[in-house]
Design an enzyme around this catalytic site. Structure first.
Site, short mmCIF file in Angstrom:
data_model
loop_
_atom_site.label_atom_id
_atom_site.label_comp_id
_atom_site.label_asym_id
_atom_site.label_seq_id
_atom_site.Cartn_x
_atom_site.Cartn_y
_atom_site.Cartn_z
N CYS A 1 21.42 9.64 -20.63
CA CYS A 1 20.43 8.61 -20.91
C CYS A 1 18.97 9.06 -20.74
CB CYS A 1 20.75 7.37 -20.09
SG CYS A 1 19.98 5.89 -20.77
N HIS B 1 26.83 5.95 -18.87
CA HIS B 1 26.89 5.96 -17.40
C HIS B 1 28.28 5.49 -17.00
CE1 HIS B 1 22.41 5.88 -17.27
NE2 HIS B 1 22.49 4.99 -18.24
N1 GLN Z 1 14.45 4.09 -19.70
C1 GLN Z 1 15.33 4.47 -20.72
C2 GLN Z 1 15.71 3.36 -21.68
O1 GLN Z 1 15.83 2.19 -21.29
C3 GLN Z 1 16.55 5.09 -20.09
C4 GLN Z 1 17.47 4.11 -19.40
C5 GLN Z 1 18.63 4.75 -18.76
O2 GLN Z 1 18.58 5.92 -18.34
N2 GLN Z 1 19.71 3.99 -18.58
O3 GLN Z 1 15.90 3.64 -22.84
#
Ligand code: GLN
EC number: 6.3.5.13
Length: 251
Positions: free
Chosen positions: A106, A203
């Site tokens: 992510c 995740h």
């Molecule tokens: N901040 C990023 C987004 O919302 C990554 C989020 C995350 O790592 N879950 O796209």
């Protein structure tokens, strides 16, 4: 395996594999730390000695890196690490091009790409290891994901992001989304593959439910370091239960 465990089982360690976890202080959400723990445990199950190091902003970068793992983070976490990540871009690129196995999830997936333009218009430069671009949107993509047709079989996880990523021709997708959204709301693809890098939005954490990806990283690291990989006998009981449970989760 610790020397004590090796002595107990009468087995000699097949060698040490060093895992470096990138920015766990700022980039580690929705259970991403579990990826490092799974690597640690499975390396030992395969008969090698795991060494798990954390790399945070300002630390000296470790030598002799065998596997790199990095997690997700809110936009605020990405802003905290951005300068340090740029300072380490050369080293990370060199490792990536050389074939070091890496898993980036992510927020770090986004920053291993060319840039992340946030919803507010700020541009966080990436390190361009991956030919991908990410733009923040008003839509938040949340839920359980099933990715079919990957080289690791069906991949299961959980996504929560507002950044949407488009892949350039220099990478290929990890797979096609059978449930959930993945990289963006348009093309039905999830994640990216380049050299020995696996990049994904998932995740959950990812590796406890997808041991085939963990074993790919470990096998690749062992082959690079020792010339071959001799697998052990990992206990996949809990991984199988986790997969079964994750597969039944509603959207
Ligand atoms: N901040 C990023 C987004 O919302 C990554 C989020 C995350 O790592 N879950 O796209």
């Amino acid at each position: 395996m610790s020397p004590a465990e090796a002595a107990e089982t009468g087995n000699q360690s097949k060698g040490t594999l060093r895992v470096v976890q990138l920015y766990p202080r700022d980039m580690n959400i929705y259970g991403d730390w579990g990826n490092a723990l799974v690597l640690q445990r499975r390396i030992a199950w395969h008969g090698y000695t795991p060494e798990l190091l954390e790399y945070n902003v300002g630390d000296p970068f470790p030598d002799d890196v065998d596997i790199i793992v990095g997690g997700g983070g809110q936009d605020s976490g990405q802003l905290v690490i951005q300068d340090d990540l740029q300072a380490r871009a050369g080293r990370l690129k060199e490792l990536a091009e050389d074939g070091t196995p890496m898993l980036v999830i992510c927020g770090l997936y986004q920053l291993f790409g060319r840039f992340f333009k946030t919803r507010t218009g700020a541009v966080i430069p990436g390190i361009s290891v991956l030919d991908v671009e990410t733009r923040g949107t008003e839509e938040r993509l949340i839920g359980n994901v099933k990715v079919s047709t990957t080289e690791f079989g069906e991949v299961l996880g959980y996504e929560n992001h507002s950044g949407q990523t488009t892949l350039g021709s220099g990478v290929r997708p990890l797979g096609t989304v059978a449930k959930g959204t993945g990289n963006n709301s348009n093309d039905g693809q999830e994640g990216a593959r380049y050299r020995n890098i696996v990049a994904s939005y998932l995740h959950g954490s990812l590796l406890p439910k997808n041991p085939a990806i963990a074993d790919f990283l470990i096998r690749t690291a062992a082959e690079r370091k020792f010339g071959s990989f001799s697998p052990g006998s990992p206990d996949d009981t809990y991984a199988a239960l986790a997969r079964e449970h994750a597969g039944r989760r509603p959207r």
